[in-house]
Design an enzyme around this catalytic site. Structure first.
Site, mmCIF file in Angstrom:
data_model
loop_
_atom_site.group_PDB
_atom_site.id
_atom_site.type_symbol
_atom_site.label_atom_id
_atom_site.label_comp_id
_atom_site.label_asym_id
_atom_site.label_seq_id
_atom_site.Cartn_x
_atom_site.Cartn_y
_atom_site.Cartn_z
ATOM 1 N NE ARG A 17 48.611 50.981 34.136
ATOM 2 C CZ ARG A 17 47.827 51.306 35.167
ATOM 3 N NH1 ARG A 17 47.647 52.410 35.534
ATOM 4 N NH2 ARG A 17 47.051 50.138 35.974
ATOM 5 C CB THR A 83 39.219 41.043 41.037
ATOM 6 O OG1 THR A 83 37.954 42.010 40.870
ATOM 7 C CG2 THR A 83 40.435 42.289 40.741
ATOM 8 C CD GLU A 158 35.650 48.426 40.744
ATOM 9 O OE1 GLU A 158 36.815 48.835 40.108
ATOM 10 O OE2 GLU A 158 35.695 48.153 42.138
ATOM 11 C CG ASN A 173 37.887 47.905 47.040
ATOM 12 O OD1 ASN A 173 38.438 47.383 48.225
ATOM 13 N ND2 ASN A 173 37.701 47.235 45.992
ATOM 14 N NE ARG A 319 81.118 40.456 44.725
ATOM 15 C CZ ARG A 319 81.930 39.626 44.017
ATOM 16 N NH1 ARG A 319 83.095 40.051 43.878
ATOM 17 N NH2 ARG A 319 81.453 38.581 43.172
ATOM 18 C CB ALA A 366 97.722 48.936 51.467
ATOM 19 C CE1 TYR A 373 87.081 31.677 36.998
ATOM 20 C CE2 TYR A 373 87.431 33.944 35.903
ATOM 21 C CZ TYR A 373 86.704 32.512 35.921
ATOM 22 O OH TYR A 373 85.986 32.310 34.823
HETATM 23 C C1 UD1 Z 1 40.825 46.969 41.730
HETATM 24 C C2 UD1 Z 1 39.263 46.875 42.488
HETATM 25 C C3 UD1 Z 1 38.945 48.571 42.990
HETATM 26 C C4 UD1 Z 1 40.142 48.846 43.823
HETATM 27 C C5 UD1 Z 1 41.229 48.853 43.246
HETATM 28 C C6 UD1 Z 1 42.606 48.830 44.203
HETATM 29 C C7 UD1 Z 1 37.812 45.129 41.656
HETATM 30 C C8 UD1 Z 1 36.654 45.162 40.562
HETATM 31 N N1 UD1 Z 1 38.083 46.453 41.517
HETATM 32 O O1 UD1 Z 1 40.585 47.601 40.691
HETATM 33 O O2 UD1 Z 1 37.819 48.566 43.331
HETATM 34 O O3 UD1 Z 1 39.858 50.177 44.242
HETATM 35 O O4 UD1 Z 1 41.590 47.411 42.817
HETATM 36 O O5 UD1 Z 1 43.822 48.885 43.520
HETATM 37 O O6 UD1 Z 1 38.051 44.328 42.229
HETATM 38 N N2 UD1 Z 1 43.970 40.580 38.686
HETATM 39 C C9 UD1 Z 1 43.776 39.182 38.160
HETATM 40 N N3 UD1 Z 1 43.061 38.821 37.393
HETATM 41 C C10 UD1 Z 1 42.098 39.563 36.540
HETATM 42 C C11 UD1 Z 1 42.206 40.920 36.913
HETATM 43 C C12 UD1 Z 1 43.066 41.293 37.880
HETATM 44 O O7 UD1 Z 1 44.705 38.336 38.601
HETATM 45 O O8 UD1 Z 1 41.351 39.015 35.767
HETATM 46 C C13 UD1 Z 1 44.560 40.905 39.508
HETATM 47 C C14 UD1 Z 1 45.764 42.088 39.067
HETATM 48 O O9 UD1 Z 1 46.818 41.286 38.774
HETATM 49 C C15 UD1 Z 1 45.926 42.937 40.351
HETATM 50 C C16 UD1 Z 1 44.582 42.827 41.146
HETATM 51 O O10 UD1 Z 1 43.855 41.685 40.454
HETATM 52 O O11 UD1 Z 1 46.946 42.354 41.177
HETATM 53 C C17 UD1 Z 1 43.606 44.069 40.800
HETATM 54 O O12 UD1 Z 1 43.267 44.330 39.390
HETATM 55 P P1 UD1 Z 1 43.302 45.521 38.528
HETATM 56 O O13 UD1 Z 1 42.919 45.238 37.374
HETATM 57 O O14 UD1 Z 1 44.402 46.076 39.044
HETATM 58 O O15 UD1 Z 1 41.950 46.199 39.528
HETATM 59 P P2 UD1 Z 1 41.822 47.624 39.375
HETATM 60 O O16 UD1 Z 1 40.951 48.066 38.210
HETATM 61 O O17 UD1 Z 1 42.821 48.444 39.797
#
Ligand code: UD1
Ligand code: MG
Length: 452
Positions: A17, A83, A158, A173, A319, A366, A373
């Site tokens: 996104r 996750t 979820e 969460n 800079r 001034a 360069y």
């Molecule tokens: C998750 C939580 C949800 C919480 C929300 C908060 C779970 C199942 N759900 O949902 O309860 O309210 O975050 O924002 O945990 N990621 C990986 N690998 C994966 C999936 C995810 O590295 O296979 C990482 C993503 O890069 C991200 C984080 O885990 O940093 C969360 O993943 P995302 O898919 O955004 O979870 P949500 O559906 O938002």
């Protein structure tokens, strides 16, 4: 007694996104990537230090940034299966670790070490798992925290799997969880994927821990602190929150901001007491401003040190490598790059000072340009203490202007100038007495003869 902590940072998401060629977690807030913010948080957490970062395949930039954090190891999650699966990508680190486990999301960059500390306190008090929750204005797709009558956490549901009454719950969460488990890999290994998304949810760990007789606790924080960034709009919102906090911190520490909402700090900006910052000032990374210095309106600073009592701007650009001593003045439309200016030196108007040094109390007129360069290489301009460079001079580097020397206005200086000498490089002035009067008279007559 607090135990060793292993922090697992989940950064495998592609972040589609964001509509970016870069992985989401490399996008910056206050000049530092979101991943960088989360790694700094992990390092600052009490007992922190051990870090496992989970990245997706082909994320070399993310891997590189992660490895720059002290004590970090990187693990690749091959398929994004949820996750819990992501945490298990760091199986090796978790198996080898004795102590607590903290899970952070790399796209949630505003959490403070104090809040993480509160989660760890819950572990101290006997919880096997502690979850960071918040009251969501719009709970939308967040996981819902289902509490037991005794206030402990019963489960996380979820959104896609929640019943309509569960969906009414506003306590959500954040994704941040801390665990104190004897066998964390066993608990994680029990998590299945029989749910709406067919993913392995880390959130299922709550019910598994409880079924084993363990306790799950909730720590609450403001929604703002757990803002997750998925799109550019949220990136800007996170930036705004970060900046607001930084402005408040600066003022609390004794800095005057005339229009705080127009001043933009970097993650590492350091400001001394009684610094005054006028409106519309932008700090890139690596800036330090000494006590009592004034940054006037509309300045851009990056990688620069400003000495105590110095005056910068309005409309100045510092800079990387600009090092200003005490009471240095850098005025409007002056650009300084990789130049150190010793105490009391001044460049008040319309100049480019690139590569070199300016001695104490030297005055740069001034329109002075350091011609640093030649199209291939950069060269240094060294200006001695107390030297005076006249307006509109071009100093062709490499070049040295001795201490106390004068450079006449409009000169193009290509040879070193000795201390206390005057260097002039321009044709000498010619004067014809009465010429203008004669000219005017003659032209007026000519015009009259033509009858115009
Ligand atoms: C998750 C939580 C949800 C919480 C929300 C908060 C779970 C199942 N759900 O949902 O309860 O309210 O975050 O924002 O945990 N990621 C990986 N690998 C994966 C999936 C995810 O590295 O296979 C990482 C993503 O890069 C991200 C984080 O885990 O940093 C969360 O993943 P995302 O898919 O955004 O979870 P949500 O559906 O938002
Ligand atoms: Mg998310």
């Amino acid at each position: 007694m607090s135990r060793d902590l292993l922090t697992v940072v989940l950064a495998a998401g592609k972040g589609t996104r964001m509509r970016s060629t870069q992985p989401k977690v490399l996008h910056r807030i206050a000049g530092r990537s979101m991943l960088g913010h989360v790694l700094a948080l992990a390092t600052a957490a009490p007992g922190g230090g051990k870090l496992a970062v989970v990245v997706g395949p082909d994320m070399d930039g993310v891997r590189k940034e992660a490895l720059a954090a002290p004590g970090a190891a990187v693990y690749v999650q091959e398929n994004q299966a949820g996750t819990a699966d992501a945490v298990l990508a760091a199986r090796e680190a978790i198996g080898a670790h004795e102590g607590d486990l903290l899970v952070l999301f790399a796209d949630t960059p505003l959490i403070t070490p104090e809040t993480v500390g509160k989660l760890l306190v819950e572990l101290e008090r006997g919880a096997q798992v502690a979850v960071l929750g918040f009251e969501a204005r719009d709970p939308g797709s967040y996981g819902r925290l289902i509490t037991a009558p005794d206030g402990t956490l019963a489960a996380i549901r979820e959104a896609k799997d929640a019943s309509s009454s569960e969906r009414e719950i506003r306590l959500c969460n954040s994704g941040v969880m801390a665990f104190r488990l004897d066998a964390p890999l066993d608990v994680l290994g029990k998590i299945g994927n029989a749910n709406a998304k067919g993913e392995f949810y880390l959130t299922d760990a709550i019910e598994i821990v409880r079924a084993q007789g363990g306790k799950a606790a909730v720590v609450r924080c403001d929604e703002e602190e757990v803002l997750g960034v998925n799109a550019r709009q949220e990136l800007a919102a996170a930036e705004a929150i970060w900046q607001r906090r930084a402005r408040e911190r600066a003022m609390a520490e004794g800095v005057t901001l005339i229009a705080p909402e127009t001043v933009w700090f970097a993650f590492d900006t350091v400001l001394g007491r009684d610094v005054i910052i006028e409106p519309n000032v932008f700090f890139g990374p690596g800036v330090t401003v000494g006590e009592g210095a004034e940054i006037k309106a509309n300045c851009h600073l990056e990688g620069a040190r400003v000495g105590a009592g110095a005056r910068v701007g309005p409309f100045a650009r510092l800079r990387p490598g600009a090092v200003l001593g005490r009471d240095v003045h850098v005025g409007n439309f002056v650009e300084v790059k990789n130049v150190s200016m010793a105490d009391g030196a001044k460049a008040n108007h319309l100049s480019y000072l690139g590569d070199g040094s300016v001695g104490a109390k030297a005055n740069i007129g001034a329109g002075t340009i350091f011609c640093n360069y030649d199209g291939f290489f950069k060269h240094a301009t060294e200006i001695g203490e107390g030297a005076f460079v006249g307006s509109n001079s071009a100093l062709v580097a490499p070049i040295k202007i001795g201490a106390g020397a004068y450079v006449g206005s409009g000169s193009v200086i290509t040879k070193d100038v000795a201390a206390d000498a005057l260097a002039l490089e321009r044709s000498s002035q010619e004067e014809r007495p009465g010429w203008a009067l004669k000219f005017r008279t003659m032209m007026a007559r000519r015009k009259a003869a033509l009858g115009r």
